[in-house]
Design a protein around this motif. Structure first.
Motif, PDB file in Angstrom:
ATOM      1  N   LEU A   1       0.724  -1.030  -0.021  1.00 23.96           N
ATOM      2  CA  LEU A   1       0.020  -0.032  -0.045  1.00 23.96           C
ATOM      3  C   LEU A   1       1.003   1.343  -0.268  1.00 23.96           C
ATOM      4  O   LEU A   1       0.426   2.325  -0.527  1.00 23.96           O
ATOM      5  N   ARG A   2       1.902   1.042   0.690  1.00 23.95           N
ATOM      6  CA  ARG A   2       2.658   2.567   0.817  1.00 23.95           C
ATOM      7  C   ARG A   2       3.269   2.686  -0.537  1.00 23.95           C
ATOM      8  O   ARG A   2       3.422   3.778  -0.999  1.00 23.95           O
ATOM      9  N   ASP A   3       3.930   1.730  -1.198  1.00 22.40           N
ATOM     10  CA  ASP A   3       4.422   1.819  -2.658  1.00 22.40           C
ATOM     11  C   ASP A   3       3.287   2.154  -3.344  1.00 22.40           C
ATOM     12  O   ASP A   3       3.590   3.277  -4.306  1.00 22.40           O
ATOM     13  N   ALA A   4       1.974   1.680  -3.435  1.00 15.91           N
ATOM     14  CA  ALA A   4       0.855   2.107  -4.516  1.00 15.91           C
ATOM     15  C   ALA A   4       0.615   3.737  -4.257  1.00 15.91           C
ATOM     16  O   ALA A   4      -0.038   4.350  -5.176  1.00 15.91           O
TER      17      ALA A   4
ATOM     18  N   THR B   1       1.808  10.539   2.406  1.00 12.06           N
ATOM     19  CA  THR B   1       2.929  10.182   3.228  1.00 12.06           C
ATOM     20  C   THR B   1       2.281   9.048   3.861  1.00 12.06           C
ATOM     21  O   THR B   1       1.335   9.230   4.503  1.00 12.06           O
ATOM     22  N   ALA B   2       2.869   7.639   3.866  1.00 11.49           N
ATOM     23  CA  ALA B   2       2.324   6.732   4.612  1.00 11.49           C
ATOM     24  C   ALA B   2       3.181   6.305   5.761  1.00 11.49           C
ATOM     25  O   ALA B   2       4.519   6.227   5.533  1.00 11.49           O
TER      26      ALA B   2
ATOM     27  N   CYS C   1      -5.625  11.004   6.527  1.00  8.02           N
ATOM     28  CA  CYS C   1      -6.596  11.041   5.842  1.00  8.02           C
ATOM     29  C   CYS C   1      -7.317   9.557   5.406  1.00  8.02           C
ATOM     30  O   CYS C   1      -8.473   9.270   5.049  1.00  8.02           O
ATOM     31  N   ALA C   2      -6.324   8.348   5.987  1.00  6.68           N
ATOM     32  CA  ALA C   2      -6.956   7.243   5.878  1.00  6.68           C
ATOM     33  C   ALA C   2      -5.920   6.158   6.790  1.00  6.68           C
ATOM     34  O   ALA C   2      -5.026   6.369   7.072  1.00  6.68           O
ATOM     35  N   VAL C   3      -6.698   5.112   7.333  1.00  6.69           N
ATOM     36  CA  VAL C   3      -6.209   4.174   8.023  1.00  6.69           C
ATOM     37  C   VAL C   3      -6.408   2.754   7.755  1.00  6.69           C
ATOM     38  O   VAL C   3      -7.898   2.478   7.352  1.00  6.69           O
TER      39      VAL C   3
ATOM     40  N   GLN D   1      -6.157  -0.892  -6.039  1.00  3.60           N
ATOM     41  CA  GLN D   1      -7.361  -0.565  -6.163  1.00  3.60           C
ATOM     42  C   GLN D   1      -7.702   0.011  -4.688  1.00  3.60           C
ATOM     43  O   GLN D   1      -8.471   1.122  -4.368  1.00  3.60           O
ATOM     44  N   ILE D   2      -7.215  -0.853  -3.620  1.00  2.00           N
ATOM     45  CA  ILE D   2      -7.551  -0.261  -2.340  1.00  2.00           C
ATOM     46  C   ILE D   2      -6.715   1.381  -2.199  1.00  2.00           C
ATOM     47  O   ILE D   2      -7.413   2.107  -1.444  1.00  2.00           O
ATOM     48  N   ALA D   3      -5.605   1.474  -2.671  1.00  2.24           N
ATOM     49  CA  ALA D   3      -4.733   2.654  -2.224  1.00  2.24           C
ATOM     50  C   ALA D   3      -5.540   3.771  -3.016  1.00  2.24           C
ATOM     51  O   ALA D   3      -5.610   4.736  -2.544  1.00  2.24           O
ATOM     52  N   LEU D   4      -6.171   3.410  -4.288  1.00 10.22           N
ATOM     53  CA  LEU D   4      -6.920   4.625  -4.814  1.00 10.22           C
ATOM     54  C   LEU D   4      -8.011   4.977  -4.149  1.00 10.22           C
ATOM     55  O   LEU D   4      -8.193   6.331  -3.847  1.00 10.22           O
ATOM     56  N   ARG D   5      -8.940   4.039  -3.547  1.00 11.95           N
ATOM     57  CA  ARG D   5      -9.759   4.358  -2.343  1.00 11.95           C
ATOM     58  C   ARG D   5      -9.381   5.348  -1.179  1.00 11.95           C
ATOM     59  O   ARG D   5      -9.997   6.062  -0.864  1.00 11.95           O
TER      60      ARG D   5
END
Length: 411
Positions: A281-284, A291-292, A322-324, A400-404
């Motif tokens: 996810l960090r890469d995506a 920033t992750a 902004c996301a967890v 796809q999850i990262a885009l969300r």
């Protein structure tokens, strides 16, 4: 050379499958308790049948051997549900996402069990690393000598020699093969040679690699693993070092009271899945302006007394969360995802001031779901990641999850 498990005096091994139904087996109580105390498997003594134990594997996969003084060693093997080739993809990506080594290079697909595949993979990577000879580097050394070499350790000379001229306490940098990179490889090879279930041919090749590293000091159990920095000079070692570190971080030999010995290697699939999901996810999310942070520490309460560490927190360009995300390897209920995970994610969202939270599971009994919390308006998403598909498919699902995550609405 034969392993502990291959000894003529050994008994039939216990074969378990990760998260499969329990197996009933006659065992000495000392062995059953050792398996339970070391949290190798879930071991429960049968109260109605003395000498029998119920054994059930959790999320730890691999092989261990339990040896009781005067008794035959018992090997317990736990097979992962994920195909070995997929397990090594998850491991390889989380350790070295740039692709320094791949499952095709180490031919793990021909091995059905984890330990043989791991031993084969490490041996092949060590062999590739050492083909141009052992890496050398400067090692800081302090010694007592009859001639001055390097610099004189004046304070130590006065303290230990009371003004005598010889011998002298000196410190110098020695150009040697006994450096951190080689020590890590040597220790990983030694560890694998002690594991049960390593095939004879792989064991023979590991012995050859140990011979090539004979002048290198193995890391003594209990000592910290020496640090190394990736550079252009040690680039050919990178794949082997990443894989060797996975071996050294795994379950190792232990001596229990009464001479009981537990020796083996286990991967924790919970940790492996969590590492893969968060790194992927960090890469995506890279290049999006966000920033992750992994295992990001926060507090639930105003007094900062209750700590929490979400697996993954994404911060926007302005530096606010902004996301967890939390990664969960297994859905434990037949009806779908466990409710406790929802409560945990609700706490994360509330403390971080987020409108949405995300739970990522290894694909189980339920598809993607979303729940809106009453009177709060917080939406908790539950994603199912199918690990049986090809790596490109897994990474596409992660994207796809990262885009969300990147497009999550703010409060």
């Amino acid at each position: 050379m034969t392993s502990i498990a291959e000894s003529v005096n050994s008994v039939a091994p216990v074969e378990l499958v990760e998260h499969a139904p329990a197996v009933r087996r006659a065992l000495p109580d000392t062995v059953g308790r050792a398996l339970a105390d070391a949290e190798i498997v879930e071991a429960t003594r049968d109260p109605y049948s003395p000498g029998h134990w119920s054994l059930r594997a959790g999320s730890k996969v691999g092989a261990v051997t339990v040896t009781v003084p005067g008794g035959a060693p018992l090997t317990v093997r736990v097979t992962p549900k994920v195909p070995i080739v997929r397990l090594f993809f998850l491991l390889g990506y989380s350790l070295d996402r740039k692709g320094s080594w791949r499952d095709g290079e180490v031919e793990v697909a021909e091995h059905r069990d984890l330990v043989p595949a791991l031993a084969h993979a490490v041996e092949r990577q060590v062999d590739r690393s050492l083909r141009r000879g052992l890496l050398q580097g400067y090692q800081a050394t302090e010694a007592t000598a009859l001639v001055i070499r390097g610099r004189l350790r004046e304070a130590e000379q006065i303290r230990r020699r009371f003004g005598a001229g010889l011998p002298v306490e000196v410190a110098y940098d020695e150009f040697t093969t006994d450096i951190a990179e080689n020590r890590i490889l040597r220790t990983a090879v030694e560890r694998l040679l002690r594991l049960p279930g390593v095939p004879h041919e792989v064991r023979r090749r590991l012995l050859h690699q140990r011979g090539r590293l004979a002048d290198v000091t193995a890391i003594v159990r209990g000592q910290p693993i020496p640090a190394w920095q990736p550079t252009r000079l040690n680039a050919r070692y990178h794949p082997a070092l990443h894989l060797a570190r996975a071996v050294l971080d795994g379950f190792s030999a232990e001596h229990a009271p009464g001479g009981l010995r537990v020796d083996g290697f286990l991967f924790d699939m919970n940790k492996l899945f969590e590492d893969f999901v968060t790194v992927a996810l960090r890469d995506a999310c890279c290049g999006t302006g966000h920033t992750a942070r992994l295992q990001d520490p926060h507090h639930l309460d105003e007094a900062a007394a209750i700590r929490m560490k979400p697996d993954f927190v994404l911060y926007g360009p302005d530096g606010t969360p902004c996301a967890v995300v939390d990664a969960k390897y297994k859905a434990e209920k037949r009806g779908g995802y466990p409710d406790d995970d929802l409560y945990q994610m609700l706490a994360y969202c509330t403390a971080l001031g987020l409108r949405e939270g995300h739970l990522v599971y290894a694909k189980g009994n339920a598809a993607h779901a979303a729940h809106t919390v009453r009177h709060a308006g917080i939406v908790i998403h539950q994603h199912a990641l199918d690990l049986d598909q090809e790596p490109t498919g897994v990474l596409t699902d992660i994207e796809q999850i990262a885009l969300r995550l990147v497009n999550t609405p703010r409060v």
